[in-house]
Every structure is written in C-alpha cells, then in structure tokens.
Motif scaffolding. Structure first.
Motif, mmCIF file in Angstrom:
data_model
loop_
_atom_site.group_PDB
_atom_site.id
_atom_site.type_symbol
_atom_site.label_atom_id
_atom_site.label_comp_id
_atom_site.label_asym_id
_atom_site.label_seq_id
_atom_site.Cartn_x
_atom_site.Cartn_y
_atom_site.Cartn_z
ATOM 1 N N ASN A 135 -23.440 -2.917 -21.242
ATOM 2 C CA ASN A 135 -23.065 -4.327 -21.447
ATOM 3 C C ASN A 135 -21.560 -4.492 -21.682
ATOM 4 N N TYR A 191 -19.807 -2.956 -23.854
ATOM 5 C CA TYR A 191 -19.412 -2.632 -25.227
ATOM 6 C C TYR A 191 -20.080 -1.352 -25.694
ATOM 7 N N LEU A 200 -27.252 -0.135 -23.789
ATOM 8 C CA LEU A 200 -28.462 -0.518 -24.498
ATOM 9 C C LEU A 200 -29.671 0.053 -23.791
ATOM 10 N N GLN A 227 -34.129 -3.163 -28.637
ATOM 11 C CA GLN A 227 -33.187 -2.253 -27.966
ATOM 12 C C GLN A 227 -32.627 -1.272 -28.971
ATOM 13 N N HIS A 283 -22.743 3.638 -31.372
ATOM 14 C CA HIS A 283 -21.304 3.430 -31.529
ATOM 15 C C HIS A 283 -20.709 4.823 -31.648
ATOM 16 N N THR A 292 -22.619 -6.374 -36.191
ATOM 17 C CA THR A 292 -21.252 -5.840 -36.226
ATOM 18 C C THR A 292 -20.445 -6.270 -35.006
ATOM 19 N N THR A 293 -21.018 -7.132 -34.176
ATOM 20 C CA THR A 293 -20.282 -7.746 -33.063
ATOM 21 C C THR A 293 -20.570 -9.246 -33.121
HETATM 22 C C1 SG4 Z 1 -23.851 -3.800 -29.561
HETATM 23 O O1 SG4 Z 1 -22.724 -4.440 -29.039
HETATM 24 C C2 SG4 Z 1 -25.019 -4.157 -28.663
HETATM 25 O O2 SG4 Z 1 -24.580 -3.924 -27.362
HETATM 26 C C3 SG4 Z 1 -25.409 -5.606 -28.858
HETATM 27 O O3 SG4 Z 1 -26.563 -5.904 -28.097
HETATM 28 C C4 SG4 Z 1 -25.678 -5.855 -30.323
HETATM 29 O O4 SG4 Z 1 -26.007 -7.225 -30.520
HETATM 30 C C5 SG4 Z 1 -24.431 -5.554 -31.102
HETATM 31 O O5 SG4 Z 1 -24.067 -4.200 -30.906
HETATM 32 C C6 SG4 Z 1 -24.593 -5.781 -32.594
HETATM 33 O O6 SG4 Z 1 -25.666 -5.013 -33.076
HETATM 34 O O7 SG4 Z 1 -26.718 -3.467 -34.535
HETATM 35 N N1 SG4 Z 1 -24.271 -3.147 -34.133
HETATM 36 S S1 SG4 Z 1 -25.464 -4.169 -34.353
HETATM 37 O O8 SG4 Z 1 -25.105 -5.067 -35.429
HETATM 38 O O9 SG4 Z 1 -28.168 -6.773 -30.990
HETATM 39 C C7 SG4 Z 1 -27.268 -7.571 -30.826
HETATM 40 C C8 SG4 Z 1 -26.567 -7.009 -27.313
HETATM 41 O O10 SG4 Z 1 -25.571 -7.670 -27.144
HETATM 42 C C9 SG4 Z 1 -27.447 -9.012 -31.011
HETATM 43 C C10 SG4 Z 1 -27.855 -7.330 -26.681
#
Ligand code: SG4
Ligand code: ZN
Length: 263
Positions: free
Chosen positions: A62, A64, A67, A92, A96, A200-201
């Motif tokens: 995606n 970043y 997933l 999902q 990181h 965290t995003t």
């Molecule tokens: C990652 O960027 C994932 O790609 C995101 O998934 C995810 O956002 C985001 O991290 C934040 O998730 O567990 N690190 S976290 O707080 O799951 C979400 C998507 O963008 C909403 C689907």
C-alpha cells in the motif's frame, strides 16, 4: 517530538508530508513501555486466537507497508479474551521495520528498539458494522504487536517472504492463501502488556486497544533483507525508494498506564 516525526516520515512517504494529522489527543501510539511502571492486572484474561488460514486472501503493497489481508465478512478469524469485551475480527497484518537491524519497531521496551514489529489488526464487528466505522470509535480496534529479533530463520514467515518480490512496487497485489497468522505468534502469548492508544498512521484515531507480546519472535537477517527490498514507489516513478523506516516516532504517555498480564 511531533516535529521530528514529521521530518523522519516525510522523507519516506508522501502520506506524512504537510502538517501531521494528529488529532491532538492524549492517547497516541506508539509508546515506550517502561516495565517497572507497568501495573499487573489480575483481571486480565488469557488471549484466545481463533484463526482460519482459509480466510487469507492477498498481499498488498500500500506504499507504506505490505498488508496480508483476510476475509473479515464473518467471524471465522477472531481474537478474544485479554482486555477485550467482545471478539474482534482479523482484517490484516503488516510490519514496520528499519533500514538496519538497530531500529525499526514502533513500540520499545525500556527504550530497547527491535529491528521490526508485527501488527495484527482486528476490529469489533460485534459493535460496528464496518471496519471504517470501527476505526473512528472507542473499542473499535485491537492490534496485537509482536517484536521481531534477528536470529535464526523463521520457517512460518518464509512462505510470506517468498511471495514478497511479487509486490515490490506500491499498489501491487498478489493472491496469497492458506496462511495461518498464528504461526507468527511467540510460543508464550499469555504474557503481554496492554494500553489504550491510536493508529500509528493517519487518521491516527484513538480507537486501538494495544496488546504487546512480551516474548519476541526470531527471523533471519536475510528475511528482513527481503522486507527492505520492497519499494515505497510505484513502477512508473523515476526515483525508486526502498521501503524502510516505516515507523512513527514515540508519543507521550499523558497519564496513561500500561497494564501487564504477568508479574
Ligand atoms: C499501516 O500503514 C497499514 O498499512 C495500514 O493499513 C494501517 O491502518 C496502519 O499501518 C496503522 O495501523 O496498526 N500501525 S497500526 O496502527 O489498519 C489501518 C491500511 O491502511 C487502519 C489498511
Ligand atoms: Zn502497524
């Protein structure tokens, strides 16, 4: 600080360019877990992971992270127990990681950094009808965090590592089936820390019950090298950027407590 987080991440992903969309909240993530300040809570229940590998569908870069996505239209793969009142559906998991083995995790334990961190994202389908709705609400999400350490090769992870070259570029998707996410959990899942935090995003909403495993898993340097060979950029872009350092910097505790399931 918020400034350094913006600085670090604006280099690695356009999502972070411009003013950070922090809702100015008091429950932001990630945090440093200070072990001696965590409070044992005897009321915390054991966690129950009920994952059906047949709900695994695809891997998506995606731009970043990558997933691994699960079918969450029914309660086939769920997490319950621990601090949670309801069963939460797995939608999902992602990771990181850093450019080197010296850093990469979002959470830390007594300031100790790990080279990577796994997040298994679940949402409360008992209370909310859509994931997008759960993201905006209290008790909407439950994320399991598992630290990765460099050591011996992780056999369960290898099937995923082998599929990653197919999603090297941003926006690429590949079919990926029958993967049991439970193979990525440490042997001891009963010892964990838990606290109330945020994504965290962006949108950084404070909807997450974080559950961080005390025990880490081991993966090889070569397996992490494959993560680092992914790209933030699409095939069309002229300058390719390695997908590394896709973590947010740490946030203030602001009076929160971390509870532990163990003494
Ligand atoms: C990652 O960027 C994932 O790609 C995101 O998934 C995810 O956002 C985001 O991290 C934040 O998730 O567990 N690190 S976290 O707080 O799951 C979400 C998507 O963008 C909403 C689907
Ligand atoms: Zn994450």
């Amino acid at each position: 600080s918020a400034c350094s987080s913006k600085y670090v991440l604006s280099h690695v992903h356009p999502m972070w360019q411009g003013p950070l969309a922090v809702p100015g909240g008091d429950k932001q993530s990630p945090i440093d877990i200070v072990v001696r300040k965590s409070v044992f809570d005897p009321q915390l229940k054991p966690l129950t992971f009920q994952y059906d590998p047949r709900t695994c569908q695809q891997i998506w870069n995606n731009g970043y992270s990558f997933l691994v996505e699960y079918d969450d239209t029914s309660d086939k793969s769920t997490l319950s127990g621990g601090p949670l009142q309801d069963p939460y559906r797995l939608c999902q998991f992602h990771f990181h990681w850093g450019e080197s083995n010296a850093w990469g995790s979002e959470h830390t334990v007594d300031r100790r950094l790990f080279p990577a961190e796994l997040h298994l994202v679940h949402w409360n389908a008992e209370r909310y009808s859509l994931f997008e709705e759960a993201v905006m609400e209290e008790n909407g999400l439950a994320v399991i965090g598992v630290f990765l350490k460099v050591g011996k090769r992780h056999e369960g992870l290898q099937k995923l590592v082998d599929a990653l070259p197919a999603v090297r570029h941003k926006e690429s998707v590949v079919e990926f089936t029958k993967f049991d996410p439970a193979c990525l959990l440490p042997t001891n899942t009963q010892d964990y820390w838990t606290y109330a935090g945020s994504l965290t995003t962006p949108p950084l909403t404070e909807s997450v019950s974080w559950i961080i495993m005390k025990q880490h898993i081991e993966v090889s340097h070569d397996q992490l090298a494959v993560f680092r060979s992914l790209l933030f950029t699409s095939a069309e872009e002229e300058v390719q950027k390695s997908m590394v350092n896709n973590f947010r910097v740490q946030q203030a505790m602001k009076g929160r407590t971390v509870r532990s399931s163990f003494t």
